[in-house]
Each structure stands twice: as structure tokens, then as C-alpha cells.
Scaffold this motif. Structure first.
Motif, PDB file in Angstrom:
ATOM      1  N   SER A 135      -5.584   1.560   6.358  1.00 39.11           N
ATOM      2  CA  SER A 135      -4.725   2.100   5.299  1.00 39.11           C
ATOM      3  C   SER A 135      -5.195   3.471   4.810  1.00 39.11           C
ATOM      4  O   SER A 135      -4.639   4.024   3.865  1.00 39.11           O
ATOM      5  N   ASP A 137      -6.159   7.536   5.880  1.00 36.62           N
ATOM      6  CA  ASP A 137      -5.988   8.579   6.883  1.00 36.62           C
ATOM      7  C   ASP A 137      -7.305   8.756   7.644  1.00 36.62           C
ATOM      8  O   ASP A 137      -8.358   8.960   7.026  1.00 36.62           O
ATOM      9  N   GLN A 350      -5.893  -2.495  -2.492  1.00 32.90           N
ATOM     10  CA  GLN A 350      -4.609  -2.213  -3.127  1.00 32.90           C
ATOM     11  C   GLN A 350      -4.726  -2.353  -4.646  1.00 32.90           C
ATOM     12  O   GLN A 350      -4.035  -1.664  -5.392  1.00 32.90           O
ATOM     13  N   LYS A 366      -3.253   4.150   1.578  1.00 29.72           N
ATOM     14  CA  LYS A 366      -1.797   4.139   1.450  1.00 29.72           C
ATOM     15  C   LYS A 366      -1.401   3.051   0.469  1.00 29.72           C
ATOM     16  O   LYS A 366      -1.668   1.872   0.680  1.00 29.72           O
ATOM     17  N   TYR A 367      -0.753   3.461  -0.613  1.00 31.52           N
ATOM     18  CA  TYR A 367      -0.416   2.532  -1.694  1.00 31.52           C
ATOM     19  C   TYR A 367       0.929   1.873  -1.424  1.00 31.52           C
ATOM     20  O   TYR A 367       1.925   2.551  -1.142  1.00 31.52           O
ATOM     21  N   ASN A 368       0.960   0.551  -1.504  1.00 34.48           N
ATOM     22  CA  ASN A 368       2.175  -0.201  -1.210  1.00 34.48           C
ATOM     23  C   ASN A 368       3.079  -0.390  -2.431  1.00 34.48           C
ATOM     24  O   ASN A 368       4.186  -0.905  -2.315  1.00 34.48           O
ATOM     25  N   LEU A 383       3.857  12.416  -4.837  1.00 32.07           N
ATOM     26  CA  LEU A 383       3.862  11.375  -3.807  1.00 32.07           C
ATOM     27  C   LEU A 383       4.937  11.653  -2.760  1.00 32.07           C
ATOM     28  O   LEU A 383       4.745  11.391  -1.573  1.00 32.07           O
ATOM     29  N   ASN A 387       4.263  12.197   1.353  1.00 32.33           N
ATOM     30  CA  ASN A 387       4.882  11.338   2.368  1.00 32.33           C
ATOM     31  C   ASN A 387       5.903  12.062   3.240  1.00 32.33           C
ATOM     32  O   ASN A 387       6.618  11.431   4.019  1.00 32.33           O
TER      33      ASN A 387
END
Length: 437
Positions: A135, A137, A350, A366-368, A383, A387
Motif C-alpha cells: 500500500s 509507493d 489504515q 494508500k488510504y482506503n 488528494l 491520484n
């Protein structure tokens, strides 16, 4: 004899339970909450680069509080100093072999500590925590590898570029610039109406983030290894083109007339009060801008692309700012090593990402979760840019791969042109002179 057998069986049970409580796999998976709540109490020292962590790095403060709630037998001693003081204290602590268990550190001195064997190698942590590694980079992870070791992990994403006030662009029927030519044209229009195009304050020479991002679009990372090896110069035809464009912006009146006497914080206030169309800064200003009068009109961009640039022009400045590292000494204490591993697992989970998002800081992973665009329009705009498809991320911010002295010269050279003190060639010669020492 029967009594002896009972004693032996009891000892075996105790030993097996003790073995279950240890982490011998380099921090594979966190032990269950039941085990963590029955382990012996341990104190984890964490040292940060701000004087007041609660106010200045609220997400770190909240992560620590939530971590202690989850693991009540792990007490965190959270300390902080301003960046310069903190870095000096960590260097002195390294010499005395008294480093805190976990701490923030600039990349260059962290590498030196790693070479001296003072930092915990997190290679096994990455291997054994696939959900974290997948999750994040890969470049954020690679940025803190040296000598075959993972000497740290990114504390936060350094996200920098140009904030803009769409209302001002609309007022003068201008497009928010995507190219340098559009930016230069907008600067001339704004100047004719006594509006500052890019708010900047030269009293704080470190505040060149957006311009460092632009420099990457002239082949910076293709050249820098040869430059540092003495095979090439900062004063090269491609960099000259970029510095000439900075000078052209100056001539067009893009910067405040009193830029040389303004501080970075005054530049921020200038933009936040609607007196400038753009601001060179980063995501750390999100909360301030969110509460400003212009909040609903604030957007974020990676800065202009260049028709004469070198290589991919779609470079998004999202890099690791500086790493969180741990002292190699924690490995000598099983309970402390387990606590250290648990903290890294929590920070990059998370749950940790949600705390960062709640405080309008960009999570490293990477935030869900979702962000309320109506409530947090400024944060949502950042954000959205992070993205965007098709944009690549460099391995680091340009100045973070240089020594402190050369990085300082790089910043000074940019402001030297903005202030009209240096011609482009002289500004680049300034960096070459410092790099030669």
C-alpha cells in the motif's frame, strides 16, 4: 517423584508461554491484543522535529494516543524540539550511544547513522508486512535504503507545488496555468492589475518547493549523479533554460515587489487573504487554508510543464520528506523490539492513515477511506492531484539528495534570481562552487 513431574510440567508450560510472547521473525505480524496486554510494561521513547508535537504535528500526537489505547502496556515518552535543535541532539545522542528508540531524522545524517550501524534494519519488517509494503509507493520505500539495509520508512509524504486561488483567475478571465507559457502570460495580466502572481518570501530561503519541482522537468535526476561525481555541472544548458525562465517571471512582475524582505509566513498570509493568485508551498498549509476566507476557491497543482523541458513533464512532487528510524539498540531488548515493531505496524496501518486524514495530512500508505469534499475542499483538492493518472513521482525532492551545504546553495541560487541579485549563469555557478568543496 510425582511432585517433581508436576514441577517439570509447570516449567515447560511457562517456557512455552514465554516463547509465544517473543517476536523472532523480524516483526512478522503483531501479537494479539491479549498477548500485548499481558506482556510486561515497556516504555518506548519517540523524539520528533517540532517543539510542540500536539499542536504542530497533531496527527503524530493522535497516533501515539491511539497506539497507547490499543497497547496499554506500552507507554510512549513523546518528546520534541525545533528541527535544528532536534537534529543536533540526535547527532550528539548517536555519539554517546543514547539514541531514542524511534525518531525523525533528515535523510543525510540518517544515512551516516546507518553506515555506523546505529539504526535498526527494517528489511524484515517490510518483508513480513506485505499489506504495508503493497500500500506504499515503492519509491517511498526505496528512498531509505542504503548499504543493503532499510534504515527507515517515510514519516509522511512531502507534497509540494503551487496553491492557486481560482476566483482571481476567473476574475481576470485567465486559465489556471498548466504550462509555463500560460503562467508567464497570467503573470503579465496580474501585474497590470497590481495582483501578485506567486507569493514568496526570500527571508526563508528554504521555501523554493514548487521551483524545485519545476527543476525536475529539466532532467535533474538524469544529471545529478554525474554532477555530484564532478563529471557535469549545475551550470549546464538545460538548467540555464530553467533559470532563465525564473528570471523572465521576475521581469514580468510575478513575485511580490518586497519579496526580499518577506518571510515565508508572510507569503502564506498574503495568499490566504486573497492578495496573491498562487503560493509556493505544500500540503502542511492545508489546515490554514481550509479555515481561510478563500477556502472554497483554493486548488492545488504540480506547477507548469515546459515545452523545452527534458524528459517526462508530468512529475508530481510526492516524496518521502524524511524518515522515521529506530535505534539498533532496541533489538537487544525483546519487549522493546516488539513494542517498536508494533508502533511501525500501527503507524503505517489504515487506522494510522485514517488519523492522518482526519488531521488533513497525506497518508504515506494508500488510504482506503473517503474525504468529505464539502467539509474539506482544500484537502480534497490535494488528494485529487495525488491520484491523477499518468503522473510520475521522483525518488526524492531535489535538495534532499544533496549535502546540507549544496542544498542551501541551491535554494539561495533560486532566490538570487528571483531577487534580481544573480543572472542565471551566476546563480548556477554559486552551486557548482559549493559542490566543489
Amino acid at each position: 517423584m510425582k511432585k517433581l513431574s508436576i514441577i517439570i510440567i509447570s516449567l515447560l508450560v511457562v517456557l512455552s508461554l514465554t516463547g509465544c510472547g517473543k517476536s523472532t521473525d523480524g516483526g512478522a505480524k503483531a501479537t494479539t491484543d491479549v498477548n500485548s496486554n499481558t506482556q510486561k510494561p515497556v516504555t518506548l521513547s519517540i523524539s520528533m522535529h517540532v517543539a510542540n508535537v500536539k499542536d504542530q504535528e497533531p496527527y503524530m500526537y493522535r497516533i501515539v494516543q491511539k497506539f497507547q489505547e490499543k497497547y496499554p502496556n506500552i507507554k510512549v515518552d513523546l518528546q520534541g524540539d525545533d528541527t535544528d535543535t532536534h537534529v543536533k541532539k540526535m547527532k550528539m545522542a548517536a555519539q554517546a550511544n543514547e539514541l531514542p528508540d524511534i525518531f525523525w531524522m533528515l535523510p543525510a545524517p540518517a544515512k551516516e547513522m546507518n553506515k555506523a550501524g546505529m539504526l535498526l534494519d527494517l528489511t524484515d519488517f517490510i518483508k513480513n508486512n506485505n499489506e504495508i509494503a503493497s500500500s506504499m509507493d515503492p519509491k517511498l520505500i526505496q528512498g531509505y535504503q542504503d548499504g543493503g539495509k532499510q534504515f527507515g520508512l517515510p514519516y509522511q509524504a512531502l507534497v509540494t507545488g503551487l496553491w492557486y486561488n481560482k476566483a482571481l483567475f476567473d476574475q481576470y478571465k485567465l486559465k489556471v496555468p498548466e504550462t509555463y507559457d500560460e503562467l508567464l502570460a497570467a503573470a503579465k495580466v496580474f501585474k497590470s492589475h497590481n495582483v501578485v502572481t506567486i507569493a514568496k518570501g526570500a527571508k526563508d530561503a528554504f521555501s523554493t518547493w514548487a521551483f524545485l519541482g519545476m527543476l525536475t522537468r529539466y532532467g535533474y535526476f538524469d544529471k545529478i549523479d554525474n554532477i555530484l561525481a564532478g563529471k557535469e555541472k549545475f551550470n549546464n544548458p538545460d538548467f540555464i533554460k530553467f533559470y532563465q525562465k525564473i528570471d523572465d517571471l521576475r521581469t514580468a512582475g510575478a513575485f511580490p515587489e518586497n519579496v526580499s524582505t518577506l518571510s515565508y509566513f508572510q507569503a502564506v498570509d498574503m495568499f490566504a487573504s486573497g492578495k496573491a493568485a498562487m503560493l509556493d508551498a505544500g500540503v502542511w498549509e492545508t489546515k490554514k487554508l481550509e479555515s481561510s476566507p478563500i477556502a472554497k476557491n483554493v486548488g492545488f497543482s504540480w506547477g507548469p510543464t515546459f515545452s523545452d523541458g527534458v524528459g517526462n513533464q508530468k512529475v508530481a512532487m510526492v516524496v518521502g520528506a524524511a524518515p522515521l528510524v529506530a535505534s539498533a539498540e532496541v533489538k537487544k531488548d525483546a519487549a522493546k523490539y516488539d513494542a517498536t515493531t508494533k508502533f511501525f505496524q500501527f503507524f503505517y496501518s489504515q487506522e494510522g492513515a485514517a488519523i492522518m486524514a482526519e488531521n488533513e495530512a497525506p497518508p504515506v500508505v494508500k488510504y482506503n477511506g473517503k474525504v468529505d469534499k464539502e467539509k474539506y475542499p482544500v484537502y480534497a483538492s490535494v488528494l485529487e492531484q495525488m491520484n491523477l493518472p499518468g503522473w510520475v513521482r521522483p525518488v526524492a525532492q531535489p535538495d534532499l539528495v544533496l549535502s546540507e551545504a549544496v542544498a542551501s546553495a541551491l535554494n539561495d541560487s533560486i532566490y538570487g534570481v528571483i531577487n534580481g541579485i544573480f543572472k542565471p549563469s551566476d546563480a548556477l555557478n554559486l552551486i557548482d562552487k559549493k559542490a566543489a568543496h
